[in-house]
Design an enzyme around this catalytic site. Structure first.
Site, PDB file in Angstrom:
ATOM      1  N   GLU A  63       0.819  -1.216   0.000  1.00 47.84           N
ATOM      2  CA  GLU A  63       0.000   0.000   0.000  1.00 47.84           C
ATOM      3  C   GLU A  63       0.844   1.253   0.000  1.00 47.84           C
ATOM      4  O   GLU A  63       0.563   2.224  -0.687  1.00 47.84           O
ATOM      5  CB  GLU A  63      -0.907   0.025   1.240  1.00 47.84           C
ATOM      6  CG  GLU A  63      -2.112  -0.874   1.164  1.00 47.84           C
ATOM      7  CD  GLU A  63      -2.990  -0.705   2.389  1.00 47.84           C
ATOM      8  OE1 GLU A  63      -3.185   0.446   2.824  1.00 47.84           O
ATOM      9  OE2 GLU A  63      -3.469  -1.713   2.919  1.00 47.84           O
ATOM     10  N   ASP A  80      -2.180  -4.285   3.547  1.00 49.83           N
ATOM     11  CA  ASP A  80      -2.405  -4.543   4.971  1.00 49.83           C
ATOM     12  C   ASP A  80      -3.469  -5.616   5.176  1.00 49.83           C
ATOM     13  O   ASP A  80      -4.401  -5.759   4.368  1.00 49.83           O
ATOM     14  CB  ASP A  80      -2.836  -3.261   5.688  1.00 49.83           C
ATOM     15  CG  ASP A  80      -1.728  -2.220   5.722  1.00 49.83           C
ATOM     16  OD1 ASP A  80      -0.553  -2.593   5.543  1.00 49.83           O
ATOM     17  OD2 ASP A  80      -2.052  -1.032   5.918  1.00 49.83           O
ATOM     18  N   ASP A 108      -6.247  -6.074   6.784  1.00 46.72           N
ATOM     19  CA  ASP A 108      -7.512  -5.650   7.372  1.00 46.72           C
ATOM     20  C   ASP A 108      -8.502  -5.498   6.234  1.00 46.72           C
ATOM     21  O   ASP A 108      -8.194  -5.805   5.082  1.00 46.72           O
ATOM     22  CB  ASP A 108      -7.353  -4.364   8.193  1.00 46.72           C
ATOM     23  CG  ASP A 108      -6.724  -3.226   7.395  1.00 46.72           C
ATOM     24  OD1 ASP A 108      -6.741  -3.293   6.143  1.00 46.72           O
ATOM     25  OD2 ASP A 108      -6.215  -2.279   8.010  1.00 46.72           O
ATOM     26  N   GLU A 146      -9.735  -2.879   4.674  1.00 45.25           N
ATOM     27  CA  GLU A 146      -9.320  -1.954   3.627  1.00 45.25           C
ATOM     28  C   GLU A 146      -8.192  -2.548   2.790  1.00 45.25           C
ATOM     29  O   GLU A 146      -8.182  -2.438   1.568  1.00 45.25           O
ATOM     30  CB  GLU A 146      -8.872  -0.624   4.250  1.00 45.25           C
ATOM     31  CG  GLU A 146      -9.982   0.165   4.921  1.00 45.25           C
ATOM     32  CD  GLU A 146     -11.091   0.563   3.965  1.00 45.25           C
ATOM     33  OE1 GLU A 146     -10.792   0.909   2.801  1.00 45.25           O
ATOM     34  OE2 GLU A 146     -12.260   0.530   4.382  1.00 45.25           O
ATOM     35  N   TYR A 189       2.047  -4.096  13.436  1.00 47.61           N
ATOM     36  CA  TYR A 189       0.934  -3.389  12.809  1.00 47.61           C
ATOM     37  C   TYR A 189       0.067  -2.693  13.853  1.00 47.61           C
ATOM     38  O   TYR A 189      -0.282  -3.288  14.880  1.00 47.61           O
ATOM     39  CB  TYR A 189       0.094  -4.372  12.007  1.00 47.61           C
ATOM     40  CG  TYR A 189      -0.901  -3.721  11.089  1.00 47.61           C
ATOM     41  CD1 TYR A 189      -0.503  -2.737  10.188  1.00 47.61           C
ATOM     42  CD2 TYR A 189      -2.236  -4.093  11.117  1.00 47.61           C
ATOM     43  CE1 TYR A 189      -1.409  -2.147   9.335  1.00 47.61           C
ATOM     44  CE2 TYR A 189      -3.153  -3.512  10.265  1.00 47.61           C
ATOM     45  CZ  TYR A 189      -2.738  -2.537   9.377  1.00 47.61           C
ATOM     46  OH  TYR A 189      -3.641  -1.946   8.536  1.00 47.61           O
ATOM     47  N   ARG A 229      -3.019  -1.304  13.644  1.00 43.42           N
ATOM     48  CA  ARG A 229      -4.482  -1.358  13.603  1.00 43.42           C
ATOM     49  C   ARG A 229      -4.904  -2.764  14.000  1.00 43.42           C
ATOM     50  O   ARG A 229      -4.899  -3.681  13.183  1.00 43.42           O
ATOM     51  CB  ARG A 229      -5.009  -0.996  12.211  1.00 43.42           C
ATOM     52  CG  ARG A 229      -4.753   0.456  11.850  1.00 43.42           C
ATOM     53  CD  ARG A 229      -5.433   0.844  10.551  1.00 43.42           C
ATOM     54  NE  ARG A 229      -5.201   2.247  10.260  1.00 43.42           N
ATOM     55  CZ  ARG A 229      -4.201   2.711   9.514  1.00 43.42           C
ATOM     56  NH1 ARG A 229      -3.349   1.860   8.976  1.00 43.42           N
ATOM     57  NH2 ARG A 229      -4.038   3.989   9.297  1.00 43.42           N
ATOM     58  N   HIS A 233      -3.543 -10.073  14.073  1.00 41.27           N
ATOM     59  CA  HIS A 233      -3.750 -11.048  15.146  1.00 41.27           C
ATOM     60  C   HIS A 233      -2.765 -10.909  16.290  1.00 41.27           C
ATOM     61  O   HIS A 233      -2.544 -11.843  17.036  1.00 41.27           O
ATOM     62  CB  HIS A 233      -3.676 -12.455  14.557  1.00 41.27           C
ATOM     63  CG  HIS A 233      -4.651 -12.671  13.448  1.00 41.27           C
ATOM     64  ND1 HIS A 233      -6.014 -12.541  13.628  1.00 41.27           N
ATOM     65  CD2 HIS A 233      -4.484 -12.965  12.142  1.00 41.27           C
ATOM     66  CE1 HIS A 233      -6.632 -12.772  12.480  1.00 41.27           C
ATOM     67  NE2 HIS A 233      -5.727 -13.031  11.567  1.00 41.27           N
TER      68      HIS A 233
END
Length: 901
Positions: free
Chosen positions: A11, A96, A98, A100, A319, A321, A366
């Site tokens: 990204e 990423d 997630d 998004e 990460y 988020r 996770h």
């Protein structure tokens, strides 16, 4: 790219260099720079698609099919990626992990249409081991996560585009509604409503100092003749007692205090010691990191996430988020080993700690947020590689991770009761002291608090002397103290994040942007750390509560998040869920049905709030004001009273409103006469601030000496207007704004005349023979010489600056040239212009530039919030808009000449 290489798409451009180094020559790493496409706006929909997709870019009648378009930046990115794909033998999508990120990977597949094998590569930290392991352990694209992201995007488009227009017409243009932002705004408004309805209660107690020999401690009155004394927590929000306790009046407290002071001594009636333990908090999730960064570092949620993003991309943390509190085996071992090395063998428990994760969220990483790698780098060892904010946040994350694996803290709390017999009453005072017998995790870290500690908490930290029951104590400094109960504190960013998480509104990864939106929309302002709702927010929430009740219901909003999680887990079908949300079902009305059956909305009532029986607060086109009716003349035009900008809603009590009404009108005060033209100089307080104005004096009227009637002035024939001729427009009176340092109450005639004399000609440049003037503009004081302007340092310079000083200012390089030497921030080259990106401070505020395109940083953001990705996106958006259209003066159509008779 050489034949046979594997193409990796991430990204963020910042990640490219690090990951390329870890993977080596067999790979080429490129970036999508975030999303390459999104739902189209109305102008981007082709004519043949208008009927189906025209309203939302979503075909709501055919499976809620979305119509996506590539952004201008996305088109260029796609071209570059397709060129690289031609010589690749494998595609690794490394966005990423997630919702998004999964959606970005899916959009890349949809657009690139690769003919080579495709794998999904995920990692939670940017270290060599993690990246190389991710290459060896790929997976398939998770279409359930993609469906959840797409559902969320469609849901937000339907919500915003259906509800926001109602706000535009009934509240104010530019307002907006959003699935999560509206619920967050309601939280802040509801807290202010509680404060407005709060009724304070008064109560008294007594503090004293008790001493044994040379050792002393503080104690507070707890009981009188066995009856417990009232504390603030014993009263409800209406000032009423919740249970039977003794409430001392001021007179009673003073009388008892004097009697105790005269007695001068008391005895130890009881001593109670209780052991206790404290356990460490789990390692950081996105939410708890934002909260703690706010409490301990005074960082906004947005700024904290921006700094965490940089730490992640530089490879210092995992990460950022995540909803998970779990740590990997290697992280647990690293934390325990470091704790033992720093604090000894007893610093960690026999078995590693594990924390239960209550989140059902399937789209997050996770592992908790922690220092990266299998050996944690200490904050001191990385300080040279990080800027100040990065170092502070890394230190916080490192300490929290370490503490989460350390031993419990052990303490003993001793409570002493001191009895005093005075004035025929038995007064019992208590004092508590806590002693830590083993600090455990507190050696490394202690969590902050949202609310300030009270006196009771402070007294618990004191040390008590060795005491025994029956000991006689000397008493001094006996002081009666009055207290008023207080309403709940306003939300801070940290406590609002906590409330959003507790209620299940939104996702932690979106909390920062939610708060940023409600501040930028003008729904909330900050006073220090406190979030204060505006009267605009009250009107918006009132409309939503009355006509869109479900959409701002906390439980309903949280249920939407649960449903999105169910879609992410593959337990719910995207199309079925959207159909029920939009069109309704047996148990749900549906957004479309609500919008189509709104009925009449009384905008005046919606924007009105009674302030007792004193006045009504109205929210109008230019903001809030008080409307006051004339009780003696109901037909008279109501008075309008401006409200100070810094007055919070809960501070506008009926008493304060009456003060504003009774206050003398600031302004419309005649300062005197301009000796040059005989006009009057008046100071006024306008909607946009105080100013002075030059007005014509009232004309003297001729009065008949016999009848006393006014004699109308007779105009000369040449002065009489011709029939049908337009009345000439009256010339606008000269006005000038007061400087920030000036006040309508103290300004005098000389100062007003000097203001009206602006712009002032300072002199003529001897080289160019062009006049130099000092002027006051929208963005402050400045000098002007032809088309060349320079900023002045203060408003006073408008009056004082000399020609010599002005020439010295012009002798300096232009502001932009000076700023070029010292940018506030510097990034890598922009992927489009291939020129370095810099953040600079300009005349109109900080801005982002690549030397070709300039973009002002929006209100509510600071240079600290700008990351490379944000900067790239801002520049791309500005290029997509193209140059600003030149202003043109529209000529009025020529009138046809009247037909001659």
């Amino acid at each position: 790219m050489a034949e046979g290489k594997k193409l990796v798409i991430v990204e963020s451009p910042t990640k490219m260099k690090s990951i390329q180094g870890y993977l080596g020559d067999g790979y080429e790493v490129l970036s999508s720079v975030g999303h390459i496409r999104d739902l189209a706006d109305k102008k981007s929909i082709p004519a043949d698609k208008k009927q189906a997709y025209g309203k939302y870019s979503i075909d709501v009648d055919n499976g809620f099919d979305p119509y996506y378009v590539e952004s201008d930046r996305g088109k260029k990115t796609v071209t570059e990626l397709k060129r690289a794909m031609k010589s690749a033998d494998e595609l690794l999508l490394a966005t990423d992990e997630d919702r998004e990120g999964e959606a970005i990977a899916w959009h890349l597949l949809e657009v690139l249409k690769p003919k080579v094998p495709v794998k999904r590569m995920v990692f939670h930290e940017i270290t060599k081991d993690a990246i190389q392991a991710a290459v060896q352990n790929t997976r398939e694209l998770d279409h359930a996560l993609v469906d959840a992201q797409e559902t969320r995007r469609i849901l937000d488009r339907l919500y915003g585009w259906d509800v926001s227009p109602v706000l535009w017409f009934k509240v104010q243009q530019g307002t907006s509604a959003g699935r999560v932002q509206s619920a967050a705004t309601r939280l802040v408004v509801d807290r202010e409503r509680e404060r407005m309805a709060f009724v304070s209660a008064s109560y008294w107690d007594i503090d004293m100092t008790a001493a044994k020999a040379s050792e002393s401690f503080s104690a507070r009155l707890a009981r009188v003749d066995g009856a417990p004394l009232a504390r603030g927590t014993d009263f409800d929000d209406h000032g009423q007692l919740k249970k039977a306790v003794l409430v001392l009046t001021e007179a009673q407290a003073r009388e008892l205090a004097e009697a105790i002071e005269k007695t001068g001594e008391g005895s130890v009636a009881n001593i109670e010691a209780k052991p206790g333990t404290r356990s460490p908090k789990p390692p950081f999730t996105t939410s708890t990191l934002q909260q703690e960064a706010g409490r301990k570092l005074s960082m906004s949620a947005k700024h904290a996430m921006s700094v965490a993003q940089r730490l992640y991309e530089k490879g210092f943390i995992t990460y950022m988020r995540t909803d998970s509190t779990a740590l990997s085996k290697q992280a647990v071992e690293a934390a325990r080993a470091q704790a033992v090395a720093m604090y000894g063998d007893k610093a960690v428990p026999a078995n590693p700690r594990s924390y239960r994760n209550n989140s059902k969220n399937a789209q997050e990483a996770h592992e908790a947020i922690r220092p990266s790698g299998d050996t944690f780098r200490t904050p001191s060892s990385v300080s040279s590689e990080l800027d100040r904010d990065e170092q502070r946040l890394y230190d916080l994350i490192w300490k929290r991770t370490m503490a989460s694996q350390m031993s419990d803290a052990k303490y003993e709390t001793t409570t002493v009761t001191v009895q005093v017999d005075a004035a025929g009453k038995r007064a019992e005072f208590t004092a508590s002291g806590t002693v830590y017998t083993f600090k455990g995790f507190l050696e490394a870290y202690e969590e902050g608090r949202d609310e300030k500690r009270g006196d009771d908490d402070k007294n618990a930290d004191q040390s008590l002397p060795q005491l025994s029951v029956g000991d006689t104590l000397a008493l001094r400094d006996v002081e009666p103290k009055g207290h008023e109960t207080s309403p709940k504190p306003r939300y801070t960013e940290a406590s609002l994040v906590k409330a959003l998480e507790e209620k299940g509104i939104g996702r932690p990864s979106t909390f920062a942007s939610i708060i940023d939106v409600i501040i930028n929309r003008g729904y909330v302002t900050k006073r220090g750390q406190a979030l204060i709702p505006s009267w605009l927010a009250f009107s918006v929430i009132r409309l939503l509560e009355q006509h869109f009740a479900d959409l701002v219901d906390y439980d309903f909003t949280a249920a939407l998040e649960d449903d999105l999680d169910a879609i992410a887990r593959g337990e719910q079908k995207r199309e079925d869920w959207l159909k029920e949300f939009y069109f309704g079902s047996d148990g749900h009305v549906g957004l479309r049905n609500i919008v189509d059956n709104l009925g009449e909305i009384d905008a005046r009532a919606l924007n009105s709030t009674p302030i007792g029986d004193v006045a009504t607060l109205r929210f109008g086109k230019y903001g809030p004001y008080l409307e006051v009716l004339d009780s003696e003349n109901p037909d008279a035009e109501p008075r309008r009273i401006n409200i100070p900008d810094d007055l919070a809603p809960d501070e506008l009590t009926p008493a304060r409103a009456q003060e504003l009404i009774d206050a003398p009108v600031a302004g419309d005060r005649v300062l005197g006469e301009n000796p040059e033209n005989g006009k009057l100089i008046v100071v006024k307080d306008g909607r946009f601030g105080p100013y002075v104005q030059e007005v014509d004096p009232p004309e003297e009227e001729a009065v008949d000496p016999v009848t006393g009637e006014v004699i109308a002035a007779e105009l000369a024939p040449e002065e009489k207007p011709k029939r049908g001729a337009k009345k000439p427009a009256a010339p606008k009176p000269r006005t000038a704004s007061l400087f920030k340092s000036m006040s309508v109450d103290t300004i005098d005639l000389d100062t007003a005349l000097r203001l009206l004399s602006l712009p002032r000609t300072v002199g003529v440049d001897p080289e160019t023979e062009v006049p130099i003037t000092a002027q006051n503009g929208r963005y402050g004081p400045y000098l002007k010489k032809g088309t060349d302007s320079r900023t002045l340092q203060s408003e006073q310079q408008l009056f004082d600056i000399t020609l010599e000083e002005a020439l010295a200012v012009y002798a300096q390089p232009k502001y932009g040239a000076r700023a070029a030497a010292s940018a506030l921030k510097e990034f890598e080259a922009d992927p489009v212009s291939e020129k370095p990106i810099k953040v600079k401070d300009g005349r109109f505020g900080p801005y982002v530039t690549d030397g070709v395109t300039n973009v002002t940083i929006p209100r509510g953001q600071t240079p600290d919030d700008i990351t490379y990705e944000i900067a790239v996106q801002m520049l791309a958006d500005k290029r997509a808009k193209g140059p600003a259209p030149k202003r043109t003066t529209r000529k009025a159509p020529a009138k046809k000449a009247a037909a001659k008779k």
